[in-house]
Design a protein around this motif. Structure first.
Motif, PDB file in Angstrom:
ATOM      1  N   UNK A  18      -5.577  49.241  40.218  1.00  0.00           N
ATOM      2  CA  UNK A  18      -5.600  50.033  38.994  1.00  0.00           C
ATOM      3  C   UNK A  18      -6.640  51.140  39.071  1.00  0.00           C
ATOM      4  N   UNK A  19      -7.784  50.868  39.690  1.00  0.00           N
ATOM      5  CA  UNK A  19      -8.798  51.914  39.873  1.00  0.00           C
ATOM      6  C   UNK A  19      -8.265  53.037  40.749  1.00  0.00           C
ATOM      7  N   UNK A  20      -7.514  52.668  41.765  1.00  0.00           N
ATOM      8  CA  UNK A  20      -6.934  53.680  42.657  1.00  0.00           C
ATOM      9  C   UNK A  20      -5.927  54.546  41.913  1.00  0.00           C
ATOM     10  N   UNK A  21      -5.156  53.925  41.037  1.00  0.00           N
ATOM     11  CA  UNK A  21      -4.156  54.671  40.261  1.00  0.00           C
ATOM     12  C   UNK A  21      -4.837  55.679  39.334  1.00  0.00           C
ATOM     13  N   UNK A  22      -5.882  55.242  38.641  1.00  0.00           N
ATOM     14  CA  UNK A  22      -6.597  56.132  37.721  1.00  0.00           C
ATOM     15  C   UNK A  22      -7.312  57.233  38.489  1.00  0.00           C
ATOM     16  N   UNK A  23      -7.926  56.875  39.609  1.00  0.00           N
ATOM     17  CA  UNK A  23      -8.653  57.851  40.415  1.00  0.00           C
ATOM     18  C   UNK A  23      -7.739  58.959  40.918  1.00  0.00           C
ATOM     19  N   UNK A  24      -6.521  58.599  41.298  1.00  0.00           N
ATOM     20  CA  UNK A  24      -5.562  59.595  41.791  1.00  0.00           C
ATOM     21  C   UNK A  24      -5.243  60.605  40.704  1.00  0.00           C
ATOM     22  N   UNK A  25      -5.196  60.152  39.448  1.00  0.00           N
ATOM     23  CA  UNK A  25      -4.927  61.064  38.337  1.00  0.00           C
ATOM     24  C   UNK A  25      -6.144  61.937  38.051  1.00  0.00           C
ATOM     25  N   UNK A  26      -7.320  61.334  38.014  1.00  0.00           N
ATOM     26  CA  UNK A  26      -8.541  62.062  37.673  1.00  0.00           C
ATOM     27  C   UNK A  26      -8.847  63.179  38.673  1.00  0.00           C
ATOM     28  N   UNK A  27      -8.706  62.846  39.947  1.00  0.00           N
ATOM     29  CA  UNK A  27      -9.101  63.784  40.996  1.00  0.00           C
ATOM     30  C   UNK A  27      -7.975  64.728  41.407  1.00  0.00           C
ATOM     31  N   UNK A  28      -6.785  64.481  40.871  1.00  0.00           N
ATOM     32  CA  UNK A  28      -5.625  65.305  41.237  1.00  0.00           C
ATOM     33  C   UNK A  28      -5.395  65.276  42.744  1.00  0.00           C
ATOM     34  N   UNK A 199       5.394  46.519  30.016  1.00  0.00           N
ATOM     35  CA  UNK A 199       3.977  46.724  30.299  1.00  0.00           C
ATOM     36  C   UNK A 199       3.669  48.215  30.354  1.00  0.00           C
ATOM     37  N   UNK A 200       2.436  48.572  30.026  1.00  0.00           N
ATOM     38  CA  UNK A 200       2.060  49.985  30.053  1.00  0.00           C
ATOM     39  C   UNK A 200       0.574  50.147  30.312  1.00  0.00           C
ATOM     40  N   UNK A 201       0.240  51.281  30.912  1.00  0.00           N
ATOM     41  CA  UNK A 201      -1.154  51.685  31.124  1.00  0.00           C
ATOM     42  C   UNK A 201      -1.358  53.037  30.446  1.00  0.00           C
ATOM     43  N   UNK A 202      -2.444  53.129  29.684  1.00  0.00           N
ATOM     44  CA  UNK A 202      -2.891  54.407  29.142  1.00  0.00           C
ATOM     45  C   UNK A 202      -4.267  54.695  29.723  1.00  0.00           C
ATOM     46  N   UNK A 203      -4.562  55.958  30.009  1.00  0.00           N
ATOM     47  CA  UNK A 203      -5.876  56.292  30.536  1.00  0.00           C
ATOM     48  C   UNK A 203      -6.622  57.162  29.535  1.00  0.00           C
TER      49      UNK A 203
END
Length: 205
Positions: A18-28, A199-203
């Motif tokens: 999950x950290x990898x998924x969020x990081x990919x979005x944050x850092x583009x 299921x869902x993830x929001x950032x």
């Protein structure tokens, strides 16, 4: 309120994905985990929350969150019931946000907003919400619809009973309401299972 134990092997596995998924979005940049890996991570997180009897506060939900990943569900024709969809990341062109605000923190009363934007067109639904901390469950109802075009409200209307429905909302049982059952809340993301089973993830924006 208890925080999840991220030191166990299982927890460490889902936290990494999950950290990898969020990081990919944050850092583009960087590769996003495959949808199947994210779904498995969410199921592990949900299981860990139940086993560890984690409780999250209403305050940890407040703010605006962008829908990032969802599974949806589909019905099983032969056996009945439902099963999770394969899961997918939402395209950035379709911006969907959910927001929570508190009106009575002690009693877990608040408001929910859910909006989708496609170019200059914005559709927003709002209504009352109530949070059951012992279950990490947020029940809600949408009673107002707003449509904006290029930042200007062009349509505003009460829906589903409007004001009277809002006033009666807190007297209704959970069985009659839509809800999200949250099983992971961090500073970067929230994850939940909806009443329909998806299921869902929001950032955090």
């Amino acid at each position: 309120m208890r925080s999840p134990d991220l030191t166990s092997p299982t927890s460490a596995d889902f936290a990494t994905v999950l950290d990898q998924a969020v990081s990919a979005y944050r850092k583009q940049a960087g590769d996003r985990p495959r949808a199947k890996a994210v779904v498995n991570a969410l199921l592990q997180a949900e299981k860990a929350a139940k086993q560890q009897k984690i409780q999250y506060s209403f305050a940890s939900l407040l703010g605006q969150w962008r829908l990032y990943f969802t599974t949806g569900t589909h019905k099983l024709k032969k056996r009945g019931g439902i099963e999770l969809g394969r899961g997918f990341y939402l395209p950035k062109l379709a911006s969907a946000h959910i927001c929570f605000a508190a009106t009575d923190m002690v009693d877990g009363k608040g408001e929910i907003g859910n909006q989708v934007q496609l170019g200059p067109l914005l559709l927003k639904l709002t209504g009352p919400a109530k949070y059951l901390g012992k279950k990490n469950l947020l029940a809600f109802d949408f009673t107002q619809m707003h449509i904006s075009l290029f930042g200007r409200v062009v349509y505003k209307q009460q829906i589903r009973g409007g004001k009277s429905q809002t006033e009666d909302f807190y007297n209704q049982t959970i069985a009659k309401l839509a809800f999200f059952s949250f099983f992971l809340i961090t500073e970067d993301l929230i994850a939940a299972r909806g009443r329909g089973g998806g299921l869902a993830i929001w950032i955090k924006e």
